[in-house]
Write an enzyme that holds these catalytic residues in place. Sequence first.
Site, short mmCIF file in Angstrom:
data_model
loop_
_atom_site.label_atom_id
_atom_site.label_comp_id
_atom_site.label_asym_id
_atom_site.label_seq_id
_atom_site.Cartn_x
_atom_site.Cartn_y
_atom_site.Cartn_z
N GLN A 116 -0.53 2.26 -6.28
CA GLN A 116 -1.99 2.38 -6.24
C GLN A 116 -2.65 1.90 -7.53
O GLN A 116 -3.70 1.27 -7.51
CB GLN A 116 -2.39 3.83 -5.94
CG GLN A 116 -2.17 4.23 -4.49
CD GLN A 116 -2.59 5.67 -4.23
OE1 GLN A 116 -2.83 6.44 -5.15
NE2 GLN A 116 -2.66 6.04 -2.96
N SER A 129 -7.87 -3.10 -4.01
CA SER A 129 -8.63 -1.86 -3.96
C SER A 129 -9.59 -1.74 -5.13
O SER A 129 -10.75 -1.36 -4.97
CB SER A 129 -7.68 -0.66 -3.92
OG SER A 129 -6.97 -0.61 -2.71
N ARG A 177 0.85 -1.19 0.00
CA ARG A 177 0.00 0.00 0.00
C ARG A 177 0.89 1.25 0.00
O ARG A 177 1.05 1.92 1.01
CB ARG A 177 -0.91 -0.01 1.23
CG ARG A 177 -1.98 -1.12 1.20
CD ARG A 177 -3.15 -0.72 0.34
NE ARG A 177 -4.15 -1.76 0.20
CZ ARG A 177 -5.23 -1.88 0.97
NH1 ARG A 177 -5.42 -1.04 1.97
NH2 ARG A 177 -6.11 -2.82 0.74
N ASP A 218 -3.06 -1.96 -7.56
CA ASP A 218 -3.67 -2.57 -6.40
C ASP A 218 -4.99 -3.27 -6.75
O ASP A 218 -6.05 -2.65 -6.79
CB ASP A 218 -3.90 -1.50 -5.33
CG ASP A 218 -4.32 -2.07 -3.99
OD1 ASP A 218 -4.64 -3.28 -3.94
OD2 ASP A 218 -4.33 -1.32 -3.00
N TYR A 276 -3.71 -1.06 7.48
CA TYR A 276 -4.67 -2.10 7.83
C TYR A 276 -5.07 -1.98 9.30
O TYR A 276 -4.35 -1.40 10.11
CB TYR A 276 -4.08 -3.50 7.58
CG TYR A 276 -3.83 -3.82 6.14
CD1 TYR A 276 -4.89 -4.18 5.31
CD2 TYR A 276 -2.55 -3.77 5.60
CE1 TYR A 276 -4.67 -4.49 3.97
CE2 TYR A 276 -2.33 -4.07 4.27
CZ TYR A 276 -3.39 -4.43 3.46
OH TYR A 276 -3.16 -4.72 2.13
#
Length: 383
Positions: A133, A139, A128, A136, A236
């Site tokens: 991003q 996500s 992360r 990912d 997290y």
Amino acid sequence: MKIAILKERRPHETRVAATPETVKKLKGLGVEEVLVETGAGTAAAYTDHAFGEAGAMIVPDAAAAMGAADIVFRIQRPMVAADGIDEVALLRQGQVLMAPLGALTNRELVDMLAAKGVTAFALELIPRITRAQSMDILSSQANLAGYKAVLTAANNYGRILPQMMTPGGTLAPSRTFIMGVGVAGLQAIATARRLGSIVTATDVRPATKEQVQSLGAKFVAVEDEEFKAAETAGGYAKEMSAEYRAKQAALVAEHIRTQDIVVTTALIPGRKAPVLVTEEMVASMKPGSVIVDMAVEQGGNCPLSEFGKIVEHHGVRIVGPANLPGELATDSSSLFSRNLLNFITPMVDKESKALKIDTADEVVKGTLVIQNGQVVHPSLVQS
């Protein structure tokens, strides 16, 4: 360099790991051939013809695709003989596998892949960080799942979600409670709000309070000292103490009695999903209420939920969806395939057009589970 795109064979899976758009871009990177198994994208509305028009080679089966490929893209981890189809057997020494593997909880599969002599990247372990991003997969898929979870709840709820004023009288708005405010939870909040529900949400991470409020929902949590330190460096949720869980459960139990829809999204990487909604809480809810347990595949946030089923207990309908992103297969495939494209692009050498694995790179280091048949990920290497 040749890449194989296979038809996914696990139950409930409708997605595909490439689209005609990403095939064109892979070819533009210098990939010699993208081998697409016939029918691989049909369930996601991507036809063999469209793949062919984009420059892919359509091959008759998985064996033909994998037999010629250097790299294999997957939406799901390969099946093993115990699953009814042995996809691992089709892999060969030296191949590269890029897929979500559930590596931290599927050690037997990791060992099987290592025995085949492959190099494997577990895409669920993408760090992360800002640079990653666009890669990912968790996500991108969770975003769509959160949206679909609320629509699923609405379809199973016997009333409307917004307030509605009619000549026959006014219908009160529904109340929706989102448990777990990660990517899926935030999208669930936004979707429920757009549909006119009164939304509340909870999470053990303090940073989520402002996010919840920014979407127009009310935040519900026990905000003590433990709560203020309840987030890992990776973003997290930490596992909370028994004392905190008891206090939070008491608050939730009081709140949940008044809710019409509950969507649970809470997961801890590599662990069984935490129980958030007990049977006693379910029994306290109003008849006709709905729970959508997005964590059902990892044991569930509600012990009464069942994977792939809709069940009813104490007058409450409990939905255990098998694959929410798969219910939006066209868009979820599009996002997943772009994640994969963004993941592999930095590894393609600009001059040789070959795959160059730099183990000093943070993204590579975080996702590389097996290299040339050797288990190398720090979380899996036996001391």
